[in-house]
Design a protein around this motif. Structure first.
Motif, short mmCIF file in Angstrom:
data_model
loop_
_atom_site.label_atom_id
_atom_site.label_comp_id
_atom_site.label_asym_id
_atom_site.label_seq_id
_atom_site.Cartn_x
_atom_site.Cartn_y
_atom_site.Cartn_z
N ILE A 27 -8.99 20.77 17.73
CA ILE A 27 -8.06 19.95 18.51
C ILE A 27 -7.05 20.85 19.21
CG2 ILE A 27 -6.20 18.25 18.37
CD1 ILE A 27 -7.82 16.93 16.07
N PHE A 28 -6.50 21.83 18.49
CA PHE A 28 -5.57 22.79 19.10
C PHE A 28 -6.23 23.48 20.30
CE2 PHE A 28 -2.54 23.00 15.46
CZ PHE A 28 -1.37 23.05 16.20
N LYS A 29 -7.44 24.00 20.08
CA LYS A 29 -8.14 24.70 21.16
C LYS A 29 -8.41 23.78 22.34
CE LYS A 29 -10.31 28.28 18.42
NZ LYS A 29 -11.55 28.92 18.00
N THR A 30 -8.79 22.55 22.07
CA THR A 30 -9.07 21.59 23.14
C THR A 30 -7.81 21.28 23.93
OG1 THR A 30 -10.87 20.59 21.86
CG2 THR A 30 -9.94 19.27 23.65
N GLU A 32 -5.17 23.10 24.22
CA GLU A 32 -4.68 24.30 24.89
C GLU A 32 -5.53 24.71 26.08
OE1 GLU A 32 -2.41 26.72 21.35
OE2 GLU A 32 -4.53 27.12 21.67
N SER A 33 -6.73 24.15 26.17
CA SER A 33 -7.64 24.55 27.24
C SER A 33 -7.16 24.05 28.60
CB SER A 33 -9.05 24.03 26.96
OG SER A 33 -9.11 22.64 27.18
N ASP A 34 -7.49 24.81 29.63
CA ASP A 34 -7.13 24.43 31.00
C ASP A 34 -7.85 23.16 31.43
OD1 ASP A 34 -5.44 26.54 31.28
OD2 ASP A 34 -6.89 27.83 32.30
N GLU A 35 -9.03 22.91 30.87
CA GLU A 35 -9.79 21.72 31.25
C GLU A 35 -9.09 20.43 30.80
OE1 GLU A 35 -11.49 24.24 29.38
OE2 GLU A 35 -12.03 25.19 31.26
N PHE A 36 -8.35 20.51 29.70
CA PHE A 36 -7.73 19.29 29.17
C PHE A 36 -6.51 18.88 29.99
CE2 PHE A 36 -5.44 16.51 26.28
CZ PHE A 36 -6.46 15.73 25.80
N PHE A 37 -5.57 19.78 30.20
CA PHE A 37 -4.34 19.46 30.91
C PHE A 37 -4.38 19.84 32.38
CE2 PHE A 37 -2.31 19.54 26.62
CZ PHE A 37 -1.81 18.25 26.66
N GLY A 38 -5.34 20.65 32.75
CA GLY A 38 -5.40 21.16 34.11
C GLY A 38 -4.85 22.57 34.16
N ALA A 39 -5.37 23.34 35.08
CA ALA A 39 -5.01 24.76 35.16
C ALA A 39 -3.54 24.98 35.48
CB ALA A 39 -5.88 25.45 36.20
N LEU A 46 2.34 22.99 22.04
CA LEU A 46 1.86 21.90 21.21
C LEU A 46 2.69 21.76 19.94
CD1 LEU A 46 -1.98 22.50 21.47
CD2 LEU A 46 -0.62 20.79 22.66
N ASN A 47 3.03 20.55 19.64
CA ASN A 47 3.73 20.24 18.41
C ASN A 47 2.68 20.11 17.30
OD1 ASN A 47 4.93 18.86 16.26
ND2 ASN A 47 6.30 17.74 17.60
N PRO A 48 2.76 20.93 16.27
CA PRO A 48 1.77 20.86 15.18
C PRO A 48 1.69 19.48 14.55
CG PRO A 48 3.09 22.83 14.97
CD PRO A 48 3.72 22.01 16.06
N ASN A 49 2.80 18.77 14.45
CA ASN A 49 2.78 17.43 13.87
C ASN A 49 1.97 16.46 14.73
OD1 ASN A 49 4.32 18.01 11.58
ND2 ASN A 49 6.22 17.79 12.73
N LEU A 50 2.03 16.64 16.04
CA LEU A 50 1.24 15.81 16.94
C LEU A 50 -0.25 16.05 16.70
CD1 LEU A 50 0.83 13.92 19.37
CD2 LEU A 50 1.01 15.94 20.82
N VAL A 51 -0.63 17.30 16.57
CA VAL A 51 -2.04 17.63 16.33
C VAL A 51 -2.51 17.04 15.01
CG1 VAL A 51 -3.69 19.51 16.00
CG2 VAL A 51 -1.92 19.69 17.77
N LEU A 52 -1.69 17.11 13.98
CA LEU A 52 -2.05 16.53 12.68
C LEU A 52 -2.19 15.02 12.77
CD1 LEU A 52 0.22 18.65 10.30
CD2 LEU A 52 -2.26 18.87 10.66
N LYS A 53 -1.32 14.38 13.53
CA LYS A 53 -1.42 12.92 13.69
C LYS A 53 -2.66 12.53 14.48
CE LYS A 53 3.46 11.91 13.20
NZ LYS A 53 4.66 11.34 13.78
N LEU A 54 -2.99 13.33 15.48
CA LEU A 54 -4.22 13.07 16.25
C LEU A 54 -5.45 13.19 15.35
CD1 LEU A 54 -3.43 14.97 19.56
CD2 LEU A 54 -3.74 12.49 19.31
N GLU A 55 -5.47 14.22 14.52
CA GLU A 55 -6.59 14.41 13.61
C GLU A 55 -6.69 13.25 12.63
OE1 GLU A 55 -8.67 15.04 10.04
OE2 GLU A 55 -6.48 15.08 10.06
N GLN A 56 -5.56 12.81 12.10
CA GLN A 56 -5.57 11.69 11.16
C GLN A 56 -6.10 10.42 11.83
OE1 GLN A 56 -4.57 11.79 7.74
NE2 GLN A 56 -5.68 9.88 7.79
N ALA A 57 -5.71 10.21 13.07
CA ALA A 57 -6.20 9.03 13.80
C ALA A 57 -7.71 9.11 14.00
CB ALA A 57 -5.48 8.90 15.13
#
Length: 78
Positions: A27-30, A32-39, A46-57
């Protein structure tokens, strides 16, 4: 239908921990990628808590282990 979806999960969470940690890294790598947010996105902090909440969802909503781990749909599911 959702009640039966829980059957693939480990209730204690212990056996799922290694796969969940792996997906958190993906999820972090995705995100952080240019393809996800745009170049042009310079503010990719990235807020680590956001990534953890996304994973939990993703974990809670997946109907199967295969769906949860599906890397081909990860970006779309996020």
């Amino acid at each position: 239908m959702r009640a039966s979806a829980k059957s693939w999960r480990d209730e204690s969470g212990d056996s799922d921990k290694p796969v969940r940690v792996m997906l958190i890294h993906k999820i972090f790598k995705t995100l952080e990628s240019d393809e996800f947010f745009g170049a042009g996105a310079d503010d990719k902090v990235l807020n680590p808590n956001l990534v953890l909440k996304l994973e939990q969802a993703l974990y809670d909503r997946a109907l199967s282990r295969e769906e949860y781990l599906d890397e081909t749909s990860l970006s779309q599911r996020l």
